[in-house]
Scaffold this active site. Structure first.
Site, PDB file in Angstrom:
ATOM      1  N   LYS A  40      -0.331   4.151   8.326  1.00 44.65           N
ATOM      2  CA  LYS A  40      -0.519   2.767   7.888  1.00 44.65           C
ATOM      3  C   LYS A  40       0.439   1.821   8.617  1.00 44.65           C
ATOM      4  O   LYS A  40       0.284   0.613   8.578  1.00 44.65           O
ATOM      5  CB  LYS A  40      -0.347   2.656   6.374  1.00 44.65           C
ATOM      6  CG  LYS A  40      -1.428   3.422   5.587  1.00 44.65           C
ATOM      7  CD  LYS A  40      -1.200   3.317   4.098  1.00 44.65           C
ATOM      8  CE  LYS A  40      -2.136   4.189   3.278  1.00 44.65           C
ATOM      9  NZ  LYS A  40      -3.494   3.610   3.123  1.00 44.65           N
ATOM     10  N   LYS A  69       0.869  -1.177   0.000  1.00 38.53           N
ATOM     11  CA  LYS A  69       0.000   0.000   0.000  1.00 38.53           C
ATOM     12  C   LYS A  69       0.904   1.224   0.000  1.00 38.53           C
ATOM     13  O   LYS A  69       2.115   1.088   0.138  1.00 38.53           O
ATOM     14  CB  LYS A  69      -0.902   0.007   1.241  1.00 38.53           C
ATOM     15  CG  LYS A  69      -0.140  -0.225   2.563  1.00 38.53           C
ATOM     16  CD  LYS A  69      -1.067  -0.241   3.772  1.00 38.53           C
ATOM     17  CE  LYS A  69      -1.772  -1.566   3.980  1.00 38.53           C
ATOM     18  NZ  LYS A  69      -3.225  -1.475   3.998  1.00 38.53           N
TER      19      LYS A  69
HETATM   20  C1  26W Z   1      -3.745  15.969  -2.802  1.00 39.89           C
HETATM   21  C2  26W Z   1      -4.363  15.666  -1.580  1.00 39.89           C
HETATM   22  C3  26W Z   1      -5.031  14.392  -1.436  1.00 39.89           C
HETATM   23  C4  26W Z   1      -5.048  13.440  -2.436  1.00 39.89           C
HETATM   24  C5  26W Z   1      -5.714  12.252  -2.250  1.00 39.89           C
HETATM   25  C6  26W Z   1      -5.672  14.145  -0.264  1.00 39.89           C
HETATM   26  C7  26W Z   1      -6.337  12.983  -0.082  1.00 39.89           C
HETATM   27  C8  26W Z   1      -6.374  12.026  -1.064  1.00 39.89           C
HETATM   28  C9  26W Z   1      -7.152  10.759  -0.881  1.00 39.89           C
HETATM   29  C10 26W Z   1      -8.368  11.036  -0.046  1.00 39.89           C
HETATM   30  C11 26W Z   1      -6.336   9.655  -0.338  1.00 39.89           C
HETATM   31  C12 26W Z   1      -6.960   8.298  -0.484  1.00 39.89           C
HETATM   32  O1  26W Z   1      -6.692   7.607  -1.431  1.00 39.89           O
HETATM   33  N1  26W Z   1      -7.791   7.880   0.486  1.00 39.89           N
HETATM   34  C13 26W Z   1      -8.182   6.490   0.571  1.00 39.89           C
HETATM   35  O2  26W Z   1      -9.413   6.274  -0.085  1.00 39.89           O
HETATM   36  C14 26W Z   1      -9.711   4.894  -0.123  1.00 39.89           C
HETATM   37  C15 26W Z   1     -10.971   4.729  -0.939  1.00 39.89           C
HETATM   38  O3  26W Z   1     -12.064   5.219  -0.246  1.00 39.89           O
HETATM   39  C16 26W Z   1      -9.852   4.337   1.281  1.00 39.89           C
HETATM   40  O4  26W Z   1     -10.061   2.946   1.190  1.00 39.89           O
HETATM   41  C17 26W Z   1      -8.598   4.619   2.092  1.00 39.89           C
HETATM   42  O5  26W Z   1      -8.790   4.211   3.431  1.00 39.89           O
HETATM   43  C18 26W Z   1      -8.268   6.085   2.031  1.00 39.89           C
HETATM   44  O6  26W Z   1      -7.027   6.346   2.654  1.00 39.89           O
END
Ligand code: 26W
Length: 825
Positions: A567, A561
């Site tokens: 994590k 991951k």
């Molecule tokens: C640029 C800032 C940024 C980019 C991406 C902030 C946050 C993100 C995402 C929210 C990160 C992400 O991938 N989150 C994940 O989403 C999955 C699908 O719902 C979940 O299974 C994960 O727990 C979560 O970390």
């Protein structure tokens, strides 16, 4: 009235045949006439292209049919807006879903070409960072499978997530180039291009009826050009479109410059325009706060909305029915500016009044939140928005006034609660909070696991939840069982089909029938043989890439991951160090042989995450080469984790590490993929692990560690981790070894600060969960020593995975958020 009459009974070409003979002659034809190569000189990439084009034709037949059906029935359409689609390879998925895998294999064999080789040659489209992007890709496949008329909208990045290489155990980032050989799946749609404005000012315009309208006069324009990829569902019943936008300069501007003799200026203009969609931001938490990122967000939001509104007008000629015919889902806040942009389109362009426009907007949008991490919540400086999107900023102010007015009317909010509700964060320099904007502009706000949705209500959005009750709901994530079981694990698929019949492939709830075979020794032996074959294949990958030899009879203990402190890859590797020292000091004991497999990328600017990768590699070097270990423990870091590597690793895993600090992993989706493939989970009560425990039962999963409540409590009390470390000799020794340079003799201080943080604040509870984790690992060892028990547990994991199918998730979105019918629902 529709703008253009649609002729829905126009003739279509005859459907392409699916037989080996037909495929063979068509592959040859594509190779000759579309790729322009004689088979005697054709290279593997030429065959790949010819094969994809042949498969694509079969999908196009159904694509036309699906889109005609949507026009004919005027069913509601779903639009999934996401800055990321982590698609991976498409060819195997497409062939498997339309059932031509074996005939294509046979057809190619007659040309002496191996299908497996071609599959591995296809570039892995990594237009996403991690879970959120991969979820969007699983959703696209499930929406096609359950027959929802859906479009995915995103960005056609020229460079996806960076390629990770190792240099002496450190991560090095290299540009990724998935389009280097062209992309045979996509269709460029020059006719579906939209102008996207930036900057400039807002001007009042007098209407003939005496009213005043505001008009945005951008200083700068770009062109968004659509590229469409067909996404086929299971059994090829429906094909939906993934529409990715590419930025280009607007020709007239360029021409003017060119004609005026400013050739260099014209070229600069052109590359400045294209820069917007050049590269994916490689961070999955901390938003970069960069202007280019905001440009990306607005660029794809505006293009998508213009496209949606145009299609709606073409079909219905009136926007009053928008929310009856259109559902737009925002994948996190990245497309949240869409809310202001739709308001602008409705009011400024289509002359709608504020109140009906706001009502329509809320009825159209739904917002999915994917994280509670404070550093991951997007905010933009007010000044930047005012400069880049002046009209949208005015609308945001007006929305805010409306929301704050409603809060005052409702009453009972303290000043600090009002400040919490506000779209503008006034602490320090003023910033627009995209989460608040997405919330107030949507009729549905969902979290991605039961625990996460509860925490959304209790923490991040507690005040908005009181102001707008019932809007927050839960939609636990899922994964597509086609890619993550049928395709990546053909051995297991065959075995299950032999046992309970093949119908489970169309109805995964039938997997539950495996439960009654879980204790059957014959079935267990077969299950084990499938797992072992997958482990042999992974062992070969490990040998090829790293030169490390691992035994397929050892337990494969896997954590793959993104690398992030929450994590807790660090917890895993510290436990490995403790185990290493146990093996050395007690050589007489009967240790369970383990291979610890790690993989994952760190954000380029995230120092601690990169240091954790280096630590894993440093520990690997020592442990793997210590003869005293006698091969009982191996540590492996596989570089460049991506969808394709996941497809090789997950089917070979015995143990799945899902060990995030409770309350921090919104859901996790890797956990579900491992479960499907018969791995046993060692995990915390976090995200969807909680629901996995419900589905599979406590006898078939190993849970340890602090709960989310306890974590919050310890943080609130600012409790120091010292006592946990003092009480655990194993932990103390391991920490001392790491921080004193046992694994980094070339730089003994390398890990001093990293480990120091555990003594200091231990924000992620690594020290405080260590003993529970180590004890859980010893329970795992015991289970491994009772293979009958182990495999009954493993089988039950596969048996009870069906609830984590993204078909279930999508059906819930469809019924409870979008209001659209689904197949079998
Ligand atoms: C640029 C800032 C940024 C980019 C991406 C902030 C946050 C993100 C995402 C929210 C990160 C992400 O991938 N989150 C994940 O989403 C999955 C699908 O719902 C979940 O299974 C994960 O727990 C979560 O970390």
């Amino acid at each position: 009235m529709p703008q253009k009459p649609l002729v829905l009974d126009a003739p279509v070409p005859e459907r392409r045949a699916l037989t080996t003979e037909a495929l063979q002659s068509e592959i040859l034809e594509k190779l000759t006439y579309s790729v322009g190569k004689d088979p005697i000189v054709a290279r593997p990439h030429d065959w790949l292209k010819a094969t994809i084009l042949t498969v694509r034709d079969r999908i196009i037949d159904q694509w036309m049919e699906s889109s005609r059906e949507t026009w004919r029935t005027s069913n509601k359409r779903v639009y999934y807006l996401s800055l990321e689609f982590l698609i991976g390879r498409l060819m195997r998925d497409a062939m498997s879903n339309i059932g031509v895998m074996e005939p294509v294999r046979a057809a190619l064999k007659n040309f002496n070409v191996d299908l497996g080789d071609l599959i591995n040659l296809e570039p892995d489209a990594a237009l996403g960072n991690g879970g959120l992007g991969r979820l969007a890709a699983c959703f696209m496949e499930s929406m096609a499978t359950v027959n929802i008329p859906a479009y995915g909208y995103g960005i056609r990045y020229v460079h996806g997530l960076f390629r990770q290489e190792m240099s002496e155990g450190w991560q090095v980032e290299l540009p990724e180039d998935w389009l280097a050989h062209g992309n045979p799946w996509e269709f460029e749609r020059r006719e579906s291009s939209y102008e996207i404005g930036f900057g400039g000012h807002v001007e009042p315009v007098q209407e003939p009826d005496g009213t005043t309208r505001l008009e945005w006069r951008p200083a700068e324009h770009l062109l968004a050009v659509a590229f469409d990829t067909p996404i086929v569902g299971w059994r090829g019943k429906r094909v939906n479109t993934l529409r990715l936008w590419s930025a280009q300069p607007i020709d007239p501007i360029l021409l003017d410059k060119f004609n005026a003799g400013d050739h260099i200026g014209a070229l600069e203009e052109s590359s400045r325009a294209a820069a917007v969609t050049r590269v994916l931001y490689p961070a999955d938490s901390t938003p970069s706060g960069q202007e280019l990122r905001l440009r990306q967000e607005f660029f794809f939001s505006s293009a998508s909305l213009q496209d949606i509104v145009r299609r709606h007008m073409q079909a219905y000629g009136d926007l009053g029915s928008l929310s009856d015919k259109v559902a737009i889902q925002l994948n996190d806040t990245h497309p949240a500016i869409s809310i202001a942009e739709l308001m602008r389109i409705l009011i400024d362009i289509h002359g709608m009044a504020w109140a009906p426009a706001w009502k329509l907007t809320k009825a159209t949008f739904g917002y999915t939140n994917h994280t509670l991490l404070p550093e991951a919540l997007e905010t933009w400086p007010v000044g930047l928005l005012e400069r880049m999107l002046p009209r949208q900023m005015q609308i945001i102010y007006a929305i805010n006034a409306e929301v704050l007015g409603e809060a005052r009317k409702m009453g009972g909010f303290t000043d600090s609660q009002i400040a919490n509700l506000s779209l503008i964060d006034e602490h320090g320099s003023r910033r627009v909070r995209m989460g608040q904007l997405a919330f107030v502009g949507s009729h549905s706000i969902n979290g991605v696991s039961a625990l996460h949705s509860e925490l959304l209500k209790k923490t991040l959005f507690s005040d908005l939840d009181r102001l707008y009750p019932e809007r927050i709901n839960n939609k636990t994530n899922g994964v597509t069982p086609r890619r993550w079981l049928l395709q990546c694990n053909p051995g297991l698929t065959r075995l299950i089909s032999e046992r309970i019949g093949p119908d489970f492939q169309d109805d995964f709830s039938l997997l539950a029938q495996l439960d009654k075979h879980a204790d059957d020794p014959t079935f267990q032996d077969q299950f084990k043989a499938v797992k072992r074959a997958n482990k042999v294949a992974l062992a070969q990958v490990i040998k090829d890439r790293l030169g490390i030899v691992v035994s397929p009879d050892a337990m494969f203990d896997v954590q793959v991951k993104r690398i992030h402190e929450y994590k807790r890859q660090l917890l895993n590797v510290i436990e490995a160090v403790a185990q290493y020292s146990m093996i050395r000091s007690h050589p007489e004991k009967d240790w369970v042989p383990r291979v610890k497999v790690f993989a994952g990328k760190a954000a380029p600017g995230y120092w601690n995450a990169k240091l954790i990768i280096k630590l894993i590699n440093d520990v690997a070097k020592v442990v793997n080469n210590d003869p005293a270990v006698r091969g009982l423990l191996k540590v492996v870091f596989l570089p460049n984790y991506n969808v394709s590597l996941a497809e090789q690793i997950i089917p070979a895993a015995d143990l799945s590490e899902q060990i995030s600090t409770a309350g921090m992993e919104a859901s996790g989706t890797g956990n579900m993929k491992f479960m499907a493939n018969g791995a046993i989970t060692i995990g915390t009560l976090d995200g969807a692990n909680v629901e996995m425990l419900e589905q599979v039962g406590p006898d078939n999963m190993v849970i340890f560690g602090l709960t989310a409540d306890k974590v919050a409590e310890k943080r609130n009390r600012s409790e120091v981790p010292r006592s946990a470390i003092d009480a655990s000799p194993a932990l103390r020794q391991a920490l001392e070894a790491i921080s004193s340079g046992v694994f980094s003799p070339d730089d003994p201080n390398r890990y001093r600060d990293l480990i120091g943080g555990l003594y200091d604040h231990d924000w992620f509870m690594v020290a405080r969960d260590f003993d529970a984790y180590a004890a859980a690992q010893r329970d795992i060892d015991e289970l491994w020593n009772k293979p009958r028990k182990w495999y009954s547990m493993a089988i039950r994991n596969t048996a009870h995975v069906s609830w984590f199918s993204s078909d279930r998730t999508i059906s819930q979105y469809a019924k409870e958020i979008w209001g659209v019918p689904v197949v079998g629902g």
